[in-house]
Design an enzyme around this catalytic site. Structure first.
Site, PDB file in Angstrom:
ATOM      1  N   HIS A   1       0.821  -1.221   0.000  1.00 15.86           N
ATOM      2  CA  HIS A   1       0.000   0.000   0.000  1.00 15.86           C
ATOM      3  C   HIS A   1       0.847   1.259   0.000  1.00 15.86           C
ATOM      4  CE1 HIS A   1      -3.588  -2.442   1.777  1.00 15.86           C
ATOM      5  NE2 HIS A   1      -3.379  -2.698   0.494  1.00 15.86           N
TER       6      HIS A   1
ATOM      7  N   GLY B   1      -1.714  -9.041  12.668  1.00 16.72           N
ATOM      8  CA  GLY B   1      -2.177  -7.672  12.849  1.00 16.72           C
ATOM      9  C   GLY B   1      -2.970  -7.118  11.702  1.00 16.72           C
TER      10      GLY B   1
HETATM   11  N1  APR Z   1      -1.203  -7.128  17.750  1.00 16.51           N
HETATM   12  C1  APR Z   1      -1.780  -7.772  16.696  1.00 16.51           C
HETATM   13  N2  APR Z   1      -2.931  -7.364  16.113  1.00 16.51           N
HETATM   14  C2  APR Z   1      -3.509  -6.254  16.624  1.00 16.51           C
HETATM   15  C3  APR Z   1      -2.971  -5.531  17.708  1.00 16.51           C
HETATM   16  C4  APR Z   1      -1.766  -6.014  18.280  1.00 16.51           C
HETATM   17  N3  APR Z   1      -1.179  -5.387  19.317  1.00 16.51           N
HETATM   18  N4  APR Z   1      -3.797  -4.473  17.975  1.00 16.51           N
HETATM   19  C5  APR Z   1      -4.811  -4.550  17.072  1.00 16.51           C
HETATM   20  N5  APR Z   1      -4.648  -5.623  16.276  1.00 16.51           N
HETATM   21  C6  APR Z   1      -5.486  -6.079  15.164  1.00 16.51           C
HETATM   22  C7  APR Z   1      -6.935  -5.676  15.244  1.00 16.51           C
HETATM   23  O1  APR Z   1      -7.684  -6.654  15.954  1.00 16.51           O
HETATM   24  C8  APR Z   1      -7.325  -5.636  13.755  1.00 16.51           C
HETATM   25  O2  APR Z   1      -7.875  -6.881  13.353  1.00 16.51           O
HETATM   26  O3  APR Z   1      -4.972  -5.469  13.998  1.00 16.51           O
HETATM   27  C9  APR Z   1      -6.004  -5.416  13.027  1.00 16.51           C
HETATM   28  C10 APR Z   1      -5.918  -4.083  12.329  1.00 16.51           C
HETATM   29  O4  APR Z   1      -6.892  -4.084  11.319  1.00 16.51           O
HETATM   30  P1  APR Z   1      -7.073  -2.762  10.440  1.00 16.51           P
HETATM   31  O5  APR Z   1      -7.128  -1.573  11.329  1.00 16.51           O
HETATM   32  O6  APR Z   1      -8.204  -3.028   9.493  1.00 16.51           O
HETATM   33  O7  APR Z   1      -5.698  -2.634   9.636  1.00 16.51           O
HETATM   34  P2  APR Z   1      -5.269  -3.441   8.335  1.00 16.51           P
HETATM   35  O8  APR Z   1      -5.825  -4.827   8.343  1.00 16.51           O
HETATM   36  O9  APR Z   1      -3.807  -3.292   8.208  1.00 16.51           O
HETATM   37  O10 APR Z   1      -6.004  -2.586   7.168  1.00 16.51           O
HETATM   38  C11 APR Z   1      -5.690  -2.947   5.841  1.00 16.51           C
HETATM   39  O11 APR Z   1      -6.945  -0.995   5.100  1.00 16.51           O
HETATM   40  O12 APR Z   1      -7.513   1.242   5.265  1.00 16.51           O
HETATM   41  C12 APR Z   1      -6.719   0.317   4.591  1.00 16.51           C
HETATM   42  O13 APR Z   1      -4.702   0.891   3.556  1.00 16.51           O
HETATM   43  C13 APR Z   1      -5.254   0.625   4.805  1.00 16.51           C
HETATM   44  O14 APR Z   1      -3.405  -0.931   4.840  1.00 16.51           O
HETATM   45  C14 APR Z   1      -4.676  -0.646   5.403  1.00 16.51           C
HETATM   46  C15 APR Z   1      -5.703  -1.693   5.002  1.00 16.51           C
END
Ligand code: APR
Length: 252
Positions: free
Chosen positions: A119, A195
């Site tokens: 991304h 994560g």
């Molecule tokens: N360790 C592991 N996982 C964690 C922790 C932690 N300490 N804290 C939170 N999480 C988890 C949450 O439960 C959630 O499922 O991390 C996840 C984050 O999810 P999102 O916020 O949706 O992030 P991500 O999956 O990276 O989003 C993907 O969406 O908006 C777009 O471009 C953006 O790259 C991003 C993409």
């Protein structure tokens, strides 16, 4: 933490490990995720006003200012034990491919030698008009205010406005990064997804590609859910706890 012997064996015997990370791997560094309730960026800010090309056209200084605020958060943060465990794992298995959805540079700062950014990267702004990147890195702002308007610098080549070097909603992912990530997922023995909420495609397809190719799949997420598709193992744990413990249990 204890781990299933079969998971430890899969890690010890893997010839090629893919680590696929999302915002949760940077959460313990103080970097907001996107969809965590209350604290996630999309719970507090409107993505359609900040993370699309249309939003940038409509108000370049609002969008540029917001990403400068995110750059300043990352600049003030430090890699956490999860980033460091992933960097250490690269030295313990024959081949490790790190694929991230994150736009921060915490994997690099933790010592991971090669990172596939699906991304884009906060540190790779480019001209909105001619797509050229600035010759030198831009100074990192001390931007405390997520809502401050900051005029984007002008491209030295064509004078157009610089835009953040991230993939916005509605934009295509970098083909080279996608090709490398999917090739690794199709040819790995073990994929560790950590994560990520697994809701944003095509990136979210990567663990499923590994699964269909016969790899062992592990998900690490405090809130694993049905969204995480097929997998062999799931650790309902923070990345900064599970990853160092897993590497220690497998290789010490
Ligand atoms: N360790 C592991 N996982 C964690 C922790 C932690 N300490 N804290 C939170 N999480 C988890 C949450 O439960 C959630 O499922 O991390 C996840 C984050 O999810 P999102 O916020 O949706 O992030 P991500 O999956 O990276 O989003 C993907 O969406 O908006 C777009 O471009 C953006 O790259 C991003 C993409």
């Amino acid at each position: 933490m204890t781990f299933a012997p079969a998971l430890l064996d899969a890690l010890r015997n893997a010839r090629h490990v893919v680590v696929f990370t999302g915002a949760g791997v940077s959460a313990e560094s103080g970097i907001p995720t996107f969809r965590d309730a209350l604290t996630g960026l999309w719970a507090r800010f409107e993505p359609s006003r900040l993370a699309t090309a249309e939003a940038f056209r409509a108000d370049p200084s609002l969008v540029w200012g917001w990403y400068q605020w995110r750059r300043s958060l990352v600049h003030r943060a430090q890699p956490n034990p999860a980033h460091r465990a992933i960097a250490a794992l690269a030295g313990k298995v024959p081949r490790l491919t790190l694929v991230t959805q994150n736009v921060d540079d915490l994997h690099e700062r933790a010592g991971s030698p090669s990172v596939i950014h699906l991304h884009g990267q906060l540190e790779r702004p480019r001209c909105f008009t001619c797509q050229r990147e600035p010759e030198a890195p831009l100074p990192v702002p001390d931007e405390p205010d997520a809502g401050r308007h900051v005029t984007p610098p002008a491209c030295a080549h064509c004078g157009g406005p610089l835009r953040p070097g991230v993939v916005w909603f509605g934009e295509s992912l970098p083909m080279n990064a996608m090709d490398r990530a999917f090739e690794a997922a199709e040819n790995c023995d073990l994929l560790i997804s950590v994560g990520t909420s697994g809701v944003v495609y095509p990136a979210a397809e990567i663990p499923q590609v590994a699964w269909r190719a016969g790899a062992t799949v592990l998900h690490i997420n405090p809130a694993p859910g049905p969204l995480h598709g097929e997998r062999d193992f799931a650790l309902a744990s923070a990345a900064g706890v599970a990853l160092p413990a897993l590497v220690e249990a497998a290789f010490s």
